[in-house]
Scaffold this motif. Structure first.
Motif, PDB file in Angstrom:
ATOM      1  N   LYS A  14       0.828  -1.205   0.000  1.00 35.44           N
ATOM      2  CA  LYS A  14       0.000   0.000   0.000  1.00 35.44           C
ATOM      3  C   LYS A  14       0.870   1.267   0.000  1.00 35.44           C
ATOM      4  N   SER A  15       1.928   1.254   0.824  1.00 32.66           N
ATOM      5  CA  SER A  15       2.818   2.425   0.905  1.00 32.66           C
ATOM      6  C   SER A  15       3.582   2.635  -0.394  1.00 32.66           C
ATOM      7  N   LEU A  16       4.066   1.540  -0.980  1.00 33.91           N
ATOM      8  CA  LEU A  16       4.826   1.644  -2.232  1.00 33.91           C
ATOM      9  C   LEU A  16       3.950   2.147  -3.367  1.00 33.91           C
ATOM     10  N   LYS A  17       2.702   1.720  -3.399  1.00 36.94           N
ATOM     11  CA  LYS A  17       1.783   2.194  -4.437  1.00 36.94           C
ATOM     12  C   LYS A  17       1.518   3.688  -4.294  1.00 36.94           C
ATOM     13  N   LYS A  18       1.389   4.160  -3.056  1.00 42.56           N
ATOM     14  CA  LYS A  18       1.171   5.595  -2.823  1.00 42.56           C
ATOM     15  C   LYS A  18       2.367   6.409  -3.301  1.00 42.56           C
ATOM     16  N   ILE A  19       3.586   5.881  -3.025  1.00 44.74           N
ATOM     17  CA  ILE A  19       4.811   6.566  -3.459  1.00 44.74           C
ATOM     18  C   ILE A  19       4.849   6.654  -4.982  1.00 44.74           C
ATOM     19  N   LYS A  20       4.474   5.558  -5.643  1.00 47.81           N
ATOM     20  CA  LYS A  20       4.477   5.534  -7.110  1.00 47.81           C
ATOM     21  C   LYS A  20       3.465   6.523  -7.658  1.00 47.81           C
ATOM     22  N   GLU A  21       2.280   6.536  -7.075  1.00 48.05           N
ATOM     23  CA  GLU A  21       1.232   7.444  -7.536  1.00 48.05           C
ATOM     24  C   GLU A  21       1.620   8.892  -7.358  1.00 48.05           C
TER      25      GLU A  21
END
Length: 404
Positions: free
Chosen positions: A390-397
């Motif tokens: 979830k955290s990595l996806k937020k960083i990517k977004e």
């Protein structure tokens, strides 16, 4: 033909040869030793007999007894879809080291279609000469054609040593080549060195499920053959200024080929090879059950990495053998290795020893994996992995929004 016999007058029936024979090929009759049909002519009994009662005659006409006509080190180049596999360059670097010890040259056998550029790359990585066969029939890795042509080339050029990558394809064709050449083969090696006294190739590989390391030599047969695990050796940097020869040997393609490759379909695990990946996310028994494996898949996907697994996971059918990491699986050397629920058995650690950075997640604070990790997270993977994804996806977004 070589032969072994008992000199009856000298045999005292001490049974030393029986105890030493690893194949149970010796029996006693009337207090005299007898050689059975299952004898492999290994010679162990000759050394065991203190009375000189066992005579072993070797065929003096067999070139393989001395190998005088054989010289040089040869590497089999493996390519797929026109790209040379990394293990080939790793083998070339080691072949160069071995060649210095033996004061000889390094050759590469390259089979494929439109291979000229690949041949130049092999020279840049250390080959003195490339023995190339360029034909449309070699576009696919046909396990019926390749061994036949390689055997023909070996018989023509007579290398003293032949090295092959222990990939799925290499493991498949190496025994066929060894059988056709009537020579020995040490499979899945992790170390190669030249013995300073005999000049023989000492080949070290795991034995008994990885619990022991065996060093094997092939003193009588040529070429000395070994398959070597990817990632246990380091490739040398390419040098475009190196010069070498590209030779096109004359070969005869086999007739009446029974195996025809209609289509090559890669599984999801093969699209990113665990042995070549910069990031590997690996699963152990701490994942609980096969349904939880999707958490590892999701993390690997968001990181653009490959999914690995321990032997226990593969044995349970939760992952494919091509994903197995460890002494009995693949050796990996990623920039980041994330161990999820892996305890850290010594056999698994042997497969990740070359990893640049190891992150371990395990709820057992005393798990051995933490001793080999750069970062250790004590906790349940089933809780940590979803939050991490979830955290990595937020960083990517956020990066995408900033870029837009």
């Amino acid at each position: 033909m070589s032969n072994i016999s008992i000199i009856s007058e000298k045999c005292v029936g001490c049974k030393s040869c029986m105890r030493q024979c690893p194949y149970g090929a010796i029996s006693m009759k009337d207090k005299k030793a007898e050689i059975g049909e299952n004898c492999t002519l290994c010679g162990a009994c000759v050394e065991a007999c203190k009375f000189g009662a066992i005579l072993m005659e070797k065929d003096s006409n067999n070139w393989q007894q001395s190998g005088d006509n054989y010289s040089g080190i040869c590497v089999l180049a493996e390519q797929f879809n026109g790209h040379i596999k990394a293990v080939t360059y790793e083998l070339l670097a080691k072949a160069g080291e071995l060649a210095l010890s033996l004061k000889t040259k390094v050759s590469v056998i390259l089979l494929g279609y439109n291979v000229k550029d690949n041949a130049k790359a092999l020279i840049a990585h250390g080959a003195n000469e490339v023995l190339a066969v360029d034909n449309i029939m070699l576009k696919d890795l046909n396990e019926e054609i390749y061994p036949e042509l390689i055997t023909q080339i070996i018989k023509q050029y007579k290398p003293e040593i032949l090295l092959i990558g222990a990939t799925a394809f290499g493991r498949s064709i190496a025994p066929r080549i060894a059988s056709a050449l009537n020579t020995g083969l040490t499979a899945d090696c992790t170390k190669l060195e030249i013995d300073s006294k005999t000049g023989l190739l000492f080949q070290t590989r795991p034995a008994f499920g990885g619990n022991l390391m065996a060093t094997i030599a092939c003193p009588l047969r040529r070429p000395q053959m070994a398959t070597v695990r990817p990632k246990v050796l380091k490739a040398a940097e390419a040098d475009s200024s190196r010069e070498g020869r590209i030779i096109y040997p004359e070969v005869s393609f086999p007739k009446n080929i029974k195996l025809r490759i209609l289509e090559t379909v890669l599984s999801d695990s093969q699209k990113i090879n665990v042995a070549d990946a910069d990031i590997v996310v690996a699963a152990g028994m701490g994942m609980g059950n096969i349904k939880n494996m999707k958490l590892v898949d999701e993390l690997a996907e968001v990181l653009g990495g490959a999914v690995g697994a321990t032997r226990a996971i593969v044995d349970l059918g939760w992952a494919e053998y091509s994903q197995q990491v460890g002494q009995t699986g693949k050796t990996v050397a990623p920039k980041i290795y994330i161990a999820c629920g892996i305890s850290g058995a010594i056999q698994h650690l042997a497969g990740i020893a070359s990893s640049a950075y190891v992150i371990a997640i395990n709820k057992d604070k005393d798990a051995p994996i933490f001793k080999s990790a750069n970062v250790g997270i004590v906790g349940d993977c089933l809780e940590i992995l979803p939050e991490l994804v979830k955290s990595l996806k937020k960083i990517k977004e956020s990066k995408v929004k900033i870029g837009a």
